[in-house]
Design an enzyme around this catalytic site. Structure first.
Site, PDB file in Angstrom:
ATOM      1  N   PRO A  20       0.812  -1.218   0.035  1.00 24.05           N
ATOM      2  CA  PRO A  20      -0.042   0.010   0.200  1.00 24.05           C
ATOM      3  C   PRO A  20       0.979   1.163   0.183  1.00 24.05           C
ATOM      4  O   PRO A  20       1.684   1.572   0.788  1.00 24.05           O
ATOM      5  CB  PRO A  20      -0.828  -0.110   1.268  1.00 24.05           C
ATOM      6  N   CYS A  21       0.646   2.153  -0.884  1.00 24.55           N
ATOM      7  CA  CYS A  21       1.373   3.280  -0.986  1.00 24.55           C
ATOM      8  C   CYS A  21       1.178   4.446  -0.439  1.00 24.55           C
ATOM      9  O   CYS A  21       1.868   5.622  -0.152  1.00 24.55           O
ATOM     10  CB  CYS A  21       1.236   3.774  -2.712  1.00 24.55           C
ATOM     11  N   GLN A  22      -0.225   4.447   0.225  1.00 24.90           N
ATOM     12  CA  GLN A  22      -0.750   5.706   1.141  1.00 24.90           C
ATOM     13  C   GLN A  22       0.456   6.217   2.162  1.00 24.90           C
ATOM     14  O   GLN A  22       0.330   7.559   2.156  1.00 24.90           O
ATOM     15  CB  GLN A  22      -1.950   5.336   1.850  1.00 24.90           C
TER      16      GLN A  22
END
Length: 388
Positions: A79-81
């Protein structure tokens, strides 16, 4: 060759891997809508002889021991958040940081190679120490974090091991910031790709060369006119050449205009043959339905029709900003349909997305472009094939 795909999302990286010749032993994803999207598209994997296990759940709960003996590659986009330019930038403090899970998967399985993808924000100065930590963990996965050891202390121990030379690297790890547009994706999408090969294999590998270029797009528009002719845009309707393009073309004229690259692909290249979603009548194309209410405002002006799209984005409150809008030459804007966004992410038209418009756009905003995934994973597959 067999692989495990982590954080699969809607399946962009998984499909690119399948096209490259990898057989998915398992695909791991926690989001229910994304899992349903993959289920509804299993034919895209079955036609390549794949009967893969879809594990819907937390990657931390996945039983790697069932697959550890026959997996060649682990891939995924954590996940890039935590590192996104549009997020809260909490990095390792963000509970959604799944890089520890990615590292642990490598430690447990010890595959021949791995491919991980993440946002450009991972290279920000504020994350530089943590990014070094990720790379060193992947280089020396056997030197795991001790109980009650902080990641900073663990980083120091890894740095000492690396500089002293007493520990041989288990993996040879490289990374590069890739622009998807340079690989034929109609989108300016910059992503960090991390690739590692087990050191005992002695693999000689580098990232694949770009196949497309902005310069060639400029030449096809403003020198040969081939771009406008191909799209049947009359000279009267063509835009005037911007001054900055004049200057760049002057510099290009002093060199070789006939490179081996192909022109960047534009939004028009990707969607021009689709029916206009603003006209009445149901489209035969799946997921090609207009979502009304688009508007431009400062910093969010949409993606110009005759350029690669801006980076498609995902957000917890629907679609944030104009990157997911089409900006027409007359200045008006509208949202991309899901099908148009899927084309911009290079999914085939037969790939059906599950969920509401905002949910499917979130899936697409988080996805790895299929063509970029195929370019990188095909190169990895070729390198491993030479070892067998």
């Amino acid at each position: 060759m067999k692989s495990i795909e982590l954080f699969a999302g809607a399946g962009g990286l998984a499909m690119g891997m399948a096209r490259a010749g990898f057989h998915h032993s398992a695909v791991v994803e926690w989001d229910a809508d994304a899992c349903q999207t993959i289920r509804e598209n299993l034919a895209h994997y079955a036609d390549r002889g794949q009967e893969m296990l879809l594990f819907q759940g937390d990657a931390r709960q996945f039983n790697y021991s069932l697959h550890s003996d026959d997996v060649d590659v682990i891939s995924g986009g954590p996940p890039c958040q935590p590192f996104s330019m549009g997020g809260k930038h909490q990095g390792d403090l963000d509970a959604r940081d799944m890089f520890p899970v990615a590292v642990d998967s490598v430690r447990r399985v010890m595959p021949k190679a791995f491919i991980f993808e993440n946002v450009k924000g991972l290279l920000r100065q504020s994350f530089s120490s943590y990014f070094e930590y990720i790379l060193l963990q992947l280089t020396y996965p056997q030197l795991s974090k001790r109980a009650k050891e902080t990641w900073i202390d663990h980083l120091g121990r890894l740095e000492c091991a690396h500089t002293q030379g007493k520990q041989k690297p288990v993996y040879k790890v490289v990374f590069r910031l890739l622009n998807a547009a340079n690989y034929g994706v109609p989108q300016k999408r910059e992503r960090v790709v991390i690739v590692g090969f087990r050191a005992d294999l002695g693999v000689n590998w580098a990232f694949p060369d770009a196949t497309h270029s902005e310069d060639e797009l400029l030449v096809s528009k403003w020198v040969t006119g081939e771009y406008w002719e191909r799209h049947e845009v009359s000279k009267r309707r063509r835009p005037t050449t911007p001054e900055k393009v004049h200057r760049k073309l002057a510099r290009l004229a002093t060199g070789d205009l006939h490179q081996t690259y192909r022109p960047w692909r534009t939004v028009r290249d990707a969607i021009s043959d689709l029916p206009d979603p603003e006209r009445r009548g149901k489209s035969e194309k799946s997921n090609h339905i207009l979502n009304p209410g688009a508007r431009a405002y400062e910093g969010h002006t949409g993606s110009p029709l005759d350029e690669p799209a801006k980076t498609l984005k995902a957000g917890v409150h629907g679609v944030p900003g104009g990157e997911n809008m089409l900006a027409r030459p007359d200045g008006t804007v509208r949202y991309f349909t899901v099908r148009e966004a899927a084309r911009i992410q290079t999914f085939p038209d037969s790939y059906v997305f599950h969920g509401s418009w905002s949910e499917t756009m979130r899936q697409l905003g988080n996805a790895v472009p299929v063509d970029l995934a195929e370019a990188v994973s095909s190169s990895v597959h070729r390198a491993l094939s030479l070892q067998t």
